[in-house]
Scaffold this active site. Structure first.
Site, PDB file in Angstrom:
ATOM      1  N   LYS A 268     -67.224 -12.851   8.117  1.00  0.00           N
ATOM      2  CA  LYS A 268     -67.307 -14.220   8.495  1.00  0.00           C
ATOM      3  C   LYS A 268     -65.895 -14.098   9.294  1.00  0.00           C
ATOM      4  O   LYS A 268     -64.911 -13.804   9.085  1.00  0.00           O
ATOM      5  CB  LYS A 268     -67.127 -15.205   7.265  1.00  0.00           C
TER       6      LYS A 268
ATOM      7  N   HIS B  24     -63.194 -20.713  12.439  1.00  0.00           N
ATOM      8  CA  HIS B  24     -63.045 -21.259  11.285  1.00  0.00           C
ATOM      9  C   HIS B  24     -62.636 -22.693  11.380  1.00  0.00           C
ATOM     10  O   HIS B  24     -62.051 -23.311  10.726  1.00  0.00           O
ATOM     11  CB  HIS B  24     -61.917 -20.522  10.667  1.00  0.00           C
TER      12      HIS B  24
END
Length: 322
Positions: free
Chosen positions: A192, A216
Site C-alpha cells: 500500500k 495516504h
C-alpha cells in the site's frame, strides 16, 4: 440525495464534530490542494459518433468480481464514532453496491463478522517498529478469514494530521522483511501507498500481488505527488504483471475514468465514503458508490468505450500550463 449534496452535507457534519479532524491534511495541507489541481489537468476526448449505446463497468481483479472498479480506501477511524454499528453499515452498503471494503488501523474488533457477512474485505497492517506485532496482525487476519491483506509500506514514520503525530510506533520496512510478510500471508498481499518506480520494482521483487499508488490521504508527509503524477512511470515498471490500485482525492466518475486511462485497475474512495455515511448513513454510502458508477458509465459511452479494458491514455487530453 445527489452526489454533490451528499458531499456538502457530509463534510459539513464531519467538520462540526471532533472526528472531522481526520479529514484534514498533514502540515500545510498542500497535498490535498494538489490532488484536485492534478485531477483537473486532464480533459476527456469525446467520441460521440458511432459509439456504444451502453457500457459495462464490471471488472475482475485478483479473482474478485466487482460491479465497478471503485472500492473503499483503507480506513477504520473515524467510522465507529460516526454511527452506531458504523462499520457494519458501511460494509452492507458496499456489498449492495457490488464494491469492496478496506479497513485499516485500529483493526476492527468485529473483523471476522465483517468478513463473513459483508462486502469482500481487505485489512491493512501498518509497518510497526515491533515486527512481531505485524506478523501477529497478519495471523489475526488469517483467523478472521481475510483473503486480502494490505501492508502499509509508507508508514515508516507513522502518520500525521496538521502538526499532530497520529501513529508513531513505526519504522520503514526492509525488502527482506517484506519477503517474510509475503511468506506469512496466505491470501493476496497488497503493498500500500507506493509512490515511485523504485518502490514499484521492489514491490515486484518482494512478491506483492498488487500495489496501491497513494499519498495516504495526505496523512504522512507534506508535498507528496498525486498518484496520477507517478502512475505512468509505475505502470511502465509493473507492465501488467500485477494490478495497480490508486486513491487520493477521487470524487466523481470522471476522476475514476482518468485513473483507469492512466493504468489503474481499481480506484479507492476514502473521504467520499465518510461523507456519505455522515450525510445519510448506510444509504448515503451506497449512493456514493452507485452514483459514481453511473457517472463512469455515462463517461465511457461518451468517450466511445463499452468496457473497462478499452479505457486507455488516448481517452485523455493533458491540458497545457498545468
Amino acid at each position: 440525495m445527489e452526489l454533490t449534496e451528499l458531499y456538502n452535507q457530509g463534510k459539513k457534519a464531519m467538520l462540526a464534530a471532533d472526528y472531522g479532524f481526520f479529514i484534514q491534511g498533514v502540515e500545510t495541507g498542500w497535498v490535498l490542494k494538489n490532488n484536485r489541481t492534478v485531477m483537473d489537468s486532464y480533459a476527456l476526448r469525446q467520441r460521440a459518433i458511432n459509439g456504444p449505446e451502453t457500457a459495462d463497468t464490471k471488472t475482475t481483479v485478483l479473482e474478485e468480481t466487482l460491479l465497478a472498479p471503485v472500492i473503499m480506501s483503507a480506513m477504520t477511524m473515524p467510522i465507529p464514532a460516526m454511527a452506531q454499528n458504523g462499520l457494519f453499515k458501511v460494509s452492507r452498503a458496499l456489498k449492495r453496491a457490488g464494491s469492496m471494503m478496506w479497513t485499516g488501523s485500529p483493526m476492527p474488533k468485529e473483523l471476522s463478522e465483517l468478513v463473513c457477512k459483508g462486502a469482500p474485505h481487505i485489512q491493512s497492517v501498518k509497518c510497526y517498529a515491533d515486527r512481531e506485532k505485524i506478523l501477529r496482525k497478519i495471523e489475526h487476519c488469517r483467523e478472521a478469514g481475510v483473503r486480502w491483506v494490505g501492508i502499509e509500506v509508507d508508514t515508516g514514520q507513522g502518520t500525521k494530521v496538521h502538526d499532530r503525530i497520529i501513529a508513531s510506533d513505526c519504522r520503514p520496512p526492509s525488502l527482506d522483511f517484506l519477503r517474510k510478510v509475503r511468506d506469512m500471508t496466505p491470501g493476496k498481499l497488497v503493498f500500500k501507498r507506493v509512490l515511485s518506480k523504485e518502490d514499484a520494482a521492489l514491490s515486484l521483487e518482494a512478491g506483492a500481488d498488487a500495489v496501491m499508488v497513494s499519498n495516504h490521504g495526505a496523512h504522512t508527509i507534506d508535498y507528496l505527488p498525486h498518484p496520477l503524477q507517478v502512475l505512468p512511470e509505475i505502470s511502465r515498471v509493473i507492465r501488467g504483471r500485477i494490478p495497480i490500485f490508486v486513491d487520493g482525492g477521487f470524487r466523481r466518475g470522471t476522476d475514476v475514468f482518468k485513473a483507469l486511462a492512466l493504468g489503474a485497475d481499481l480506484v479507492g474512495l476514502g473521504r467520499p465514503v465518510l461523507y456519505g455515511l455522515a450525510a445519510d448513513g448506510e444509504e448515503g454510502v451506497f449512493q456514493v458508490i452507485n452514483q459514481i458508477t453511473l457517472e463512469l458509465k455515462r463517461v465511457m459511452v461518451m468517450t466511445g468505450v463499452d468496457c473497462i479494458e478499452k479505457i486507455t491514455p488516448d481517452c485523455l487530453l493533458k491540458l497545457g500550463g498545468q
